[in-house]
Structures are given as C-alpha cells and as structure tokens.
Scaffold this active site. Sequence first.
Site, short mmCIF file in Angstrom:
data_model
loop_
_atom_site.label_atom_id
_atom_site.label_comp_id
_atom_site.label_asym_id
_atom_site.label_seq_id
_atom_site.Cartn_x
_atom_site.Cartn_y
_atom_site.Cartn_z
N HIS A 182 -19.50 7.93 -12.59
CA HIS A 182 -20.14 8.21 -13.63
C HIS A 182 -21.15 9.45 -13.37
CE1 HIS A 182 -18.88 4.09 -14.81
NE2 HIS A 182 -19.20 3.84 -13.70
O1 RIB Z 1 -23.58 2.53 -15.36
C1 RIB Z 1 -23.23 3.55 -14.30
C2 RIB Z 1 -24.61 3.80 -13.78
O2 RIB Z 1 -25.13 2.75 -13.18
C3 RIB Z 1 -24.41 4.84 -12.57
O3 RIB Z 1 -25.44 5.80 -12.44
C4 RIB Z 1 -24.27 3.92 -11.48
O4 RIB Z 1 -24.65 4.84 -9.99
C5 RIB Z 1 -25.22 2.99 -11.69
O5 RIB Z 1 -26.51 3.42 -11.21
#
Ligand code: RIB
Length: 319
Positions: A246
């Site tokens: 992500h």
């Molecule tokens: O939902 C994904 C996010 O939550 C990303 O930033 C991952 O590192 C977690 O922190």
Amino acid sequence: MTPLIVDTDPGVDDAFALAVAALAPEVDLRAVTTVHGNVAVEQTTENARRLLGTFGRPDVPVGRGAGRPLVHLLGRRPGRLSGADVHGDDGLGGRSGDFGPPVDESELRAVALMASVIEASEEPVTIAAIGPFTNIATLLSARPDLEERIGRFVLMGGSIAYGGNVSAAAEFNVWGDPEAARRVLTGSSVSTTMVPLDLTMRITLTGDWLDGLAATGPVGAALASTREAYLAAYSARFGHAAMAVHDAVALLEAITPGTVSTTPLPVDVDTSTGPGRGTTIGDLRGAEAEATDGARPVEVALDADADAVRAELWRRLSG
Ligand code: RIB
Ligand code: CA
C-alpha cells in the site's frame, strides 16, 4: 528536487515505501517522522532509524511522533486485525535486527521537526503520510500558519467501495485515528491525494516476484526478507500468496505525480464509536455534490497501471 517528508509506522510496506523515497533522485528526503500504528511508536521509530541506515541515509533526521490517537476510546474499538498480525511483533516480519545500523534520532519530535523543515524550505514541501494521521492533524492544529507552505499531502489510507481491512468498514490508517483523518481530509486547504485500498489491493507482489527482488542486491534482499508474516496473512485472508504494498504506491505517487489516476471526491470520516468507526465516505455524486459537512474534494486514487507500478518498484528497488 521536491522537498519530501515521510510520516510512517514501519511496517513491512512502509519499508518498501521508505526505500523508494530514500533512493529516489527526484526528491530531497528532508525528514522521516514516526507514529503509532502497525506497532508501538517506540518500535516504529527504531525501525525507521534502522531502515534509513540500511538505505544509506544517515543524513535524514528521524523525529518521533504520537504514540496514540487523538481520541483514545476506553472500550474496544471495532476491528480484530492488529498490526503485529500482519507485520510481525517487531513491525518488520521479525527481521528488524537485520536492518541498520540505525541512524540517530532527532532531538526534535515529529511535529517540531516537520515544522522546522517546512519553515526552512524555499519550496513547498510534500508530506507523504503512510500511517495513522495523528502527527499530520497535530501539525495542522499547532501550526496553521504553515499550511500554505505545504505543497501537497499524499495519504495512504481509507477506502471508497472496497470496505475495510482492519474492520468490516475501516482501513487501518484511518481506523488508527479517525478524528485525525477527518481533520486532515476535511479541515485543511492543502492539496491532498488519497490512495485507498480500492487501488492498493490491486497492486500486489507475489512470492516469486519477491524472490527475484531478493536476488538483485542488498536492498532487495533486505526488503524481501520481511515478507513472512505479511505474505502469510494475505494468503490466509485472500487465498493467494501475494501482498499489497500500500505505502509504496503512495510514495511512487508522491515522487512521480501522475503515477495514479485520481477522481476529485469529497471524503468524510465516520468518527462515531460504533461498528462503522473509521469508515471513509467518498461522495460519489462527485465534487459538485453537497458533500457531507462541507468536506472539500480530495484527489482519490482509484486507478493505476498495476504492471507499470510493479515495474517501477522493481526498477527503483533492484539497485
Ligand atoms: O491499510 C494499509 C495501511 O495500514 C498501510 O499503511 C500499512 O502499513 C498499515 O499501516
Ligand atoms: Ca503504514
């Protein structure tokens, strides 16, 4: 070069994102600030220091940030998945000790460090926030005078139609501090790009891809080594051995604007204490719609060329 601050809760995908930022010639990484999230802020801070040491960036100051959200609900928050379930107890798949040597921690805490960088910059600063947005909301509240000197926010977080990953409705970073998310998304005039699960869950890395990356050099090997808990959690949850990075998608957009395709949408956040807490509500009627509570439109990233993003990650991380 664009001045860049990364606010982060490393975190396996944060590690990929920090590598992209630390190695990118297009940006001047001025500071990394840490926040509670995947693991406690003590650990996210140590992880950020170790990651920058691994990526050869002892020049980048690390400012420790908030250890808890703005509003701390005494009861259980809806949601089961903890950061450690996915990122391991140390936040880096049990491999944090393999990273380093850790760079020094700044004497300035996160908000003071961000303010110092923004004040000293001759150009507007981009802030990429890839953990709960507690530090960002605090910066906006403590130093509203600096808003006009922030070029843009690129936020990894939220979801429009995808649903949640930490609860039925909420994405982890927004769920981690819904009030902060609402402050940043609706209470600021800073140009903001939101990179939600709707997009990031479509850009995944397989075990074979990670094996290939591991063979390219020390950075790729270090990053691939953090995969175990993360890949296992994604395999168990989604039925195929591939992991979403992500935060790396958000950093690619922060470094190369236009990596993602965006739609202007007013986005509000459910800050109730019920099962919907942390839901991001994108008003799909479009920016001209009477948005909930007058939320201003933000650029919501709903599409990208997944193959091109993976290829770009490979190019930047394979040394
Ligand atoms: O939902 C994904 C996010 O939550 C990303 O930033 C991952 O590192 C977690 O922190
Ligand atoms: Ca993160």
